[in-house]
Design a protein around this motif. Structure first.
Motif, mmCIF file in Angstrom:
data_model
loop_
_atom_site.group_PDB
_atom_site.id
_atom_site.type_symbol
_atom_site.label_atom_id
_atom_site.label_comp_id
_atom_site.label_asym_id
_atom_site.label_seq_id
_atom_site.Cartn_x
_atom_site.Cartn_y
_atom_site.Cartn_z
ATOM 1 N N SER A 1 0.388 -9.950 -4.148
ATOM 2 C CA SER A 1 -0.937 -9.055 -4.018
ATOM 3 C C SER A 1 -0.567 -7.910 -5.000
ATOM 4 O O SER A 1 0.487 -7.475 -5.110
ATOM 5 C CB SER A 1 -0.782 -8.540 -2.604
ATOM 6 O OG SER A 1 -1.984 -7.499 -2.437
ATOM 7 N N GLY B 1 0.560 -13.173 -0.247
ATOM 8 C CA GLY B 1 0.813 -11.782 0.391
ATOM 9 C C GLY B 1 1.973 -11.155 -0.748
ATOM 10 O O GLY B 1 1.898 -9.813 -0.836
ATOM 11 N N HIS C 1 -4.666 -3.496 4.582
ATOM 12 C CA HIS C 1 -3.806 -4.129 3.270
ATOM 13 C C HIS C 1 -2.980 -2.955 2.645
ATOM 14 O O HIS C 1 -3.146 -2.192 1.989
ATOM 15 C CB HIS C 1 -4.857 -4.473 2.440
ATOM 16 C CG HIS C 1 -5.507 -5.916 2.561
ATOM 17 N ND1 HIS C 1 -5.075 -6.994 2.693
ATOM 18 C CD2 HIS C 1 -6.806 -6.323 3.350
ATOM 19 C CE1 HIS C 1 -5.823 -8.098 2.949
ATOM 20 N NE2 HIS C 1 -6.855 -7.597 3.641
ATOM 21 N N PHE D 1 5.280 -7.478 0.863
ATOM 22 C CA PHE D 1 4.052 -8.061 0.808
ATOM 23 C C PHE D 1 3.112 -7.253 1.367
ATOM 24 O O PHE D 1 3.129 -6.094 2.016
ATOM 25 C CB PHE D 1 4.172 -9.382 1.849
ATOM 26 C CG PHE D 1 4.736 -9.123 3.386
ATOM 27 C CD1 PHE D 1 3.691 -9.003 4.119
ATOM 28 C CD2 PHE D 1 5.988 -9.010 3.597
ATOM 29 C CE1 PHE D 1 3.866 -8.672 5.530
ATOM 30 C CE2 PHE D 1 6.246 -8.846 4.886
ATOM 31 C CZ PHE D 1 5.561 -8.651 5.848
ATOM 32 N N ASP D 2 1.930 -7.702 1.335
ATOM 33 C CA ASP D 2 0.493 -7.277 1.599
ATOM 34 C C ASP D 2 0.385 -7.477 2.925
ATOM 35 O O ASP D 2 0.082 -8.898 3.546
ATOM 36 C CB ASP D 2 -0.513 -7.557 0.859
ATOM 37 C CG ASP D 2 -1.979 -7.017 1.429
ATOM 38 O OD1 ASP D 2 -2.002 -6.609 2.388
ATOM 39 O OD2 ASP D 2 -2.830 -6.951 0.374
ATOM 40 N N CYS E 1 -2.604 -9.615 4.354
ATOM 41 C CA CYS E 1 -2.843 -10.866 4.065
ATOM 42 C C CYS E 1 -2.495 -11.841 5.277
ATOM 43 O O CYS E 1 -2.838 -13.109 5.285
ATOM 44 C CB CYS E 1 -2.214 -11.342 2.781
ATOM 45 S SG CYS E 1 -2.723 -10.691 1.281
#
Length: 251
Positions: free
Chosen positions: A230, A227, A187, A177-178, A181
């Protein structure tokens, strides 16, 4: 790595400062809630094992190693093969040679590439389970999508799997995930295991392996999917990073 140091990182910091000044993203209302109370065993062996074997990454690019070793130790413990001595992150890097994992964790990376994109993470997880003789029913790497039509099916299945992890205790989820977020950070692509899910509120607990995240934290299901889905920054695409997603292991 000079590209990351002199171009990518300054851009990411400028993006971070803009969100901070504009009160956007995690500086606004949509952010993680930290769980500061001590964890109590639930009787869900896999969930309890993840908390017991949780470790932090040893440098900025090694989130994949910390995430996978916690999962491997949890599964070895569950199957009675741990013998009281958990594997360390270096054990994994010496034993699992898929995708030049060890080289990717070095300062210069492998051909300038550090960390693991989603599909490569899936390959490394699969090899890790085989190397350590861990039996499992299935393993799937799922790429998330922001497309409204595609995402509907992906989100429904993800939610069902989160409930399966929480209530049946027969699966594990490693998320890609990012990080920006969820928490007030850059990021960037990040990897950590899911540590819990509340079916009623829809909150997802992340066992973030980043040392700067001292406690587990919870995010809403919608933010969790944001997230995962992304697109990361276009700068990262030249290093193999597209959308995020997750690796699902059913045991």
């Amino acid at each position: 790595m000079s590209l990351f140091r002199w171009v990518i990182r300054p851009y990411l910091y400028s993006q971070y400062m803009f969100q901070k000044l504009a009160r956007k993203g995690t500086f606004g209302g949509d952010q993680a809630i930290y769980v500061k109370t001590a964890y109590k065993n639930t009787g869900n062996g896999l969930k309890d094992g993840l908390f017991r074997h949780h470790v932090k990454q040893f440098h900025e690019a090694s989130c994949s190693v910390a995430s996978v070793v916690s999962v491997v130790n949890t599964l070895l413990d569950r199957q009675g093969h741990l013998n009281g001595t958990p594997l360390c992150q270096q054990d994994l890097l010496e034993s699992v040679r898929t995708a030049h994992w060890k080289e990717r964790m070095s300062d210069n990376g492998y051909n300038g590439r550090r960390g693991l994109p989603l599909q490569t993470l899936g390959q490394v997880v699969e090899t890790s389970l085989k190397v350590y003789g861990i039996s499992y029913q299935s393993l799937e790497t799922v790429q998330a999508s922001r497309d409204p039509i595609k995402s509907r099916k992906i989100k429904d299945r993800l939610r069902a799997r989160l409930e399966q992890f929480e209530t049946a205790g027969n699966c594990l989820i490693i998320s890609h995930f990012d990080q920006g977020c969820f928490v007030r950070d850059l990021h960037i692509p990040h990897i950590s295991p899911v540590g819990g899910f509340d079916p009623e509120s829809g909150t997802v607990t992340l066992l973030d392996v980043d040392p700067s995240q001292e406690c587990p934290y919870q995010v809403s299901f919608d933010l969790f999917y944001k997230g995962l889905s992304s697109n990361y920054n276009p700068i990262f695409r030249r290093f193999g990073y597209g959308e995020g997603g997750y690796v699902f292991i059913r045991v």
